[in-house]
Design a protein around this motif. Sequence first.
Motif, PDB file in Angstrom:
ATOM      1  N   SER A 103       0.970  11.981  -0.007  1.00  0.00           N
ATOM      2  CA  SER A 103       0.344  13.099   0.690  1.00  0.00           C
ATOM      3  C   SER A 103       1.190  14.352   0.560  1.00  0.00           C
ATOM      4  O   SER A 103       2.408  14.288   0.364  1.00  0.00           O
ATOM      5  CB  SER A 103       0.106  12.763   2.163  1.00  0.00           C
ATOM      6  N   LYS A 144      -4.345  13.724   0.384  1.00  0.00           N
ATOM      7  CA  LYS A 144      -3.667  12.430   0.293  1.00  0.00           C
ATOM      8  C   LYS A 144      -4.438  11.521  -0.654  1.00  0.00           C
ATOM      9  O   LYS A 144      -5.617  11.734  -0.919  1.00  0.00           O
ATOM     10  CB  LYS A 144      -3.543  11.769   1.663  1.00  0.00           C
ATOM     11  N   SER A 174       0.867  -1.173   0.000  1.00  0.00           N
ATOM     12  CA  SER A 174       0.000   0.000   0.000  1.00  0.00           C
ATOM     13  C   SER A 174       0.905   1.224   0.000  1.00  0.00           C
ATOM     14  O   SER A 174       1.931   1.238   0.698  1.00  0.00           O
ATOM     15  CB  SER A 174      -0.892   0.022   1.241  1.00  0.00           C
ATOM     16  N   ARG A 232       0.858   5.510   0.257  1.00  0.00           N
ATOM     17  CA  ARG A 232       0.120   6.756   0.502  1.00  0.00           C
ATOM     18  C   ARG A 232       0.941   7.932  -0.029  1.00  0.00           C
ATOM     19  O   ARG A 232       2.098   8.110   0.326  1.00  0.00           O
ATOM     20  CB  ARG A 232      -0.153   6.961   1.977  1.00  0.00           C
ATOM     21  N   ASP A 275      -4.460   7.148  -1.248  1.00  0.00           N
ATOM     22  CA  ASP A 275      -3.924   5.825  -0.943  1.00  0.00           C
ATOM     23  C   ASP A 275      -4.075   4.927  -2.164  1.00  0.00           C
ATOM     24  O   ASP A 275      -5.110   4.943  -2.836  1.00  0.00           O
ATOM     25  CB  ASP A 275      -4.657   5.196   0.241  1.00  0.00           C
ATOM     26  N   THR A 276      -3.033   4.162  -2.439  1.00  0.00           N
ATOM     27  CA  THR A 276      -3.035   3.238  -3.558  1.00  0.00           C
ATOM     28  C   THR A 276      -2.547   1.884  -3.071  1.00  0.00           C
ATOM     29  O   THR A 276      -1.961   1.780  -1.994  1.00  0.00           O
ATOM     30  CB  THR A 276      -2.111   3.727  -4.693  1.00  0.00           C
ATOM     31  N   SER A 277      -2.768   0.855  -3.873  1.00  0.00           N
ATOM     32  CA  SER A 277      -2.224  -0.463  -3.535  1.00  0.00           C
ATOM     33  C   SER A 277      -1.863  -1.200  -4.818  1.00  0.00           C
ATOM     34  O   SER A 277      -2.448  -0.951  -5.877  1.00  0.00           O
ATOM     35  CB  SER A 277      -3.215  -1.276  -2.701  1.00  0.00           C
TER      36      SER A 277
END
Length: 173
Positions: free
Chosen positions: A143, A148, A139, A141, A150-152
């Motif tokens: 920011s 921000k 994962s 993040r 978030d990605t995965s």
Amino acid sequence: MKKLILFTLTTLLVNPLFSQTWQTRSGGDDFDGNYKIASIQGVGEEFPYNEPAMAFIKWDNQEDYSFYISDADFLQPNTGIEIIFVFDNEPGVLYRTYPSSLSADGKTSFFNGFTNSEDLVNYSKYEILQKLMTASTVSVRFSDRFGKNDTSFNLSGSTKAINFVIPENELTA
């Protein structure tokens, strides 16, 4: 009608399972030389940055490789950028990094070094590659002072893809 609904539900449930697979390719030209690249499309939470891509590229005429993530966020210099990686096999351990450079359009972040949150040890991008090859997901993040995202990324198959670009004997810091 029932078949249409069943088909639609099946497509919606199965499609994400196949969308995160590693891609490898090579190419080049007379001006820039040859390259090898491994990449994967991830999942982001915020439109239009919900289809990020992580990639590793190595040019034959360069000793080092480039590691970057694109289309995960819009980043600008001097805005307090922080990028955090969390591997599923090390829950709670944060690997912080700051882009070594950004693309002109602010959509691609290039990485070099990382710092571990537990013991503040510095990790090279080669050591992070090793972690990418042993974890199942990562994962990330992105920011800054504006927000921000978030990605995965699915890491299944990452070892084969990364070794396509960087042979195992070259994966040292």
